[in-house]
Design a protein around this motif. Structure first.
Motif, PDB file in Angstrom:
ATOM      1  N   TYR A  66       0.853  -1.191   0.000  1.00 20.52           N
ATOM      2  CA  TYR A  66       0.000   0.000   0.000  1.00 20.52           C
ATOM      3  C   TYR A  66       0.890   1.243   0.000  1.00 20.52           C
ATOM      4  O   TYR A  66       0.940   1.980   0.984  1.00 20.52           O
ATOM      5  N   PRO A  67       1.580   1.503  -1.104  1.00 22.04           N
ATOM      6  CA  PRO A  67       2.517   2.639  -1.124  1.00 22.04           C
ATOM      7  C   PRO A  67       1.828   3.993  -0.936  1.00 22.04           C
ATOM      8  O   PRO A  67       2.456   4.947  -0.500  1.00 22.04           O
ATOM      9  N   ASP A  68       0.545   4.072  -1.259  1.00 18.23           N
ATOM     10  CA  ASP A  68      -0.206   5.317  -1.065  1.00 18.23           C
ATOM     11  C   ASP A  68      -0.898   5.359   0.286  1.00 18.23           C
ATOM     12  O   ASP A  68      -1.683   6.261   0.553  1.00 18.23           O
ATOM     13  N   GLY A  69      -0.623   4.373   1.142  1.00 14.64           N
ATOM     14  CA  GLY A  69      -1.241   4.319   2.458  1.00 14.64           C
ATOM     15  C   GLY A  69      -2.637   3.719   2.411  1.00 14.64           C
ATOM     16  O   GLY A  69      -3.125   3.299   1.358  1.00 14.64           O
ATOM     17  N   ILE A  70      -3.279   3.681   3.547  1.00 16.92           N
ATOM     18  CA  ILE A  70      -4.646   3.175   3.681  1.00 16.92           C
ATOM     19  C   ILE A  70      -5.439   4.242   4.430  1.00 16.92           C
ATOM     20  O   ILE A  70      -5.015   4.686   5.498  1.00 16.92           O
ATOM     21  N   ALA A  71      -6.556   4.638   3.865  1.00 16.91           N
ATOM     22  CA  ALA A  71      -7.412   5.617   4.545  1.00 16.91           C
ATOM     23  C   ALA A  71      -7.944   4.990   5.833  1.00 16.91           C
ATOM     24  O   ALA A  71      -8.189   3.779   5.894  1.00 16.91           O
ATOM     25  N   PHE A  72      -8.126   5.818   6.863  1.00  8.27           N
ATOM     26  CA  PHE A  72      -8.579   5.293   8.147  1.00  8.27           C
ATOM     27  C   PHE A  72      -9.877   4.511   8.017  1.00  8.27           C
ATOM     28  O   PHE A  72     -10.034   3.455   8.619  1.00  8.27           O
ATOM     29  N   HIS A  73     -10.815   4.996   7.199  1.00  4.50           N
ATOM     30  CA  HIS A  73     -12.099   4.311   7.068  1.00  4.50           C
ATOM     31  C   HIS A  73     -12.004   3.024   6.250  1.00  4.50           C
ATOM     32  O   HIS A  73     -12.969   2.285   6.151  1.00  4.50           O
ATOM     33  N   GLU A  74     -10.843   2.730   5.675  1.00 13.32           N
ATOM     34  CA  GLU A  74     -10.658   1.508   4.880  1.00 13.32           C
ATOM     35  C   GLU A  74      -9.916   0.404   5.638  1.00 13.32           C
ATOM     36  O   GLU A  74      -9.766  -0.696   5.117  1.00 13.32           O
ATOM     37  N   PHE A  75      -9.440   0.674   6.856  1.00 17.77           N
ATOM     38  CA  PHE A  75      -8.664  -0.324   7.582  1.00 17.77           C
ATOM     39  C   PHE A  75      -9.459  -1.589   7.870  1.00 17.77           C
ATOM     40  O   PHE A  75      -8.923  -2.686   7.842  1.00 17.77           O
TER      41      PHE A  75
END
Length: 97
Positions: A66-75
């Motif tokens: 996930y090089p662009d990170g993970i949005a908090f609501h998607e964890f």
């Protein structure tokens, strides 16, 4: 330059967890997370259970997936895919495994 800082706090008023959408009531502990990613600032308040889940997800997947990170609501969706949590999307009620 990217950064992230976390601080454990005690709620003085109600907050909504950015991950599970549960209400964090006054007197409960929560994590305040602030940071910057690709020039954009963010901040979030998450309950202690979700903070632990976020740590578990990152320990399983790593930054390269996930090089662009993970949005908090998607964890929870990612945690569900990894069989770390159950996700019930119809009413936004979520439970940790």
């Amino acid at each position: 330059m990217s950064f992230q800082a976390k601080e454990q706090r005690k709620a003085r008023c109600q907050h909504l967890c950015e991950c599970c959408f549960r209400i964090v009531n006054p007197g409960e502990q929560y994590m305040k997370i602030v940071g910057q990613f690709e020039g954009d600032f963010y901040d979030a308040k998450v309950c202690m259970a979700c903070d632990s889940l976020i740590e578990m997800v990152w320990s399983r997947v790593g930054q390269h997936e996930y090089p662009d990170g993970i949005a908090f609501h998607e964890f929870y969706e990612v945690a569900s895919d990894l069989e770390l949590a159950c996700w019930i999307p119809q009413n936004k009620a979520r439970t940790a495994a």
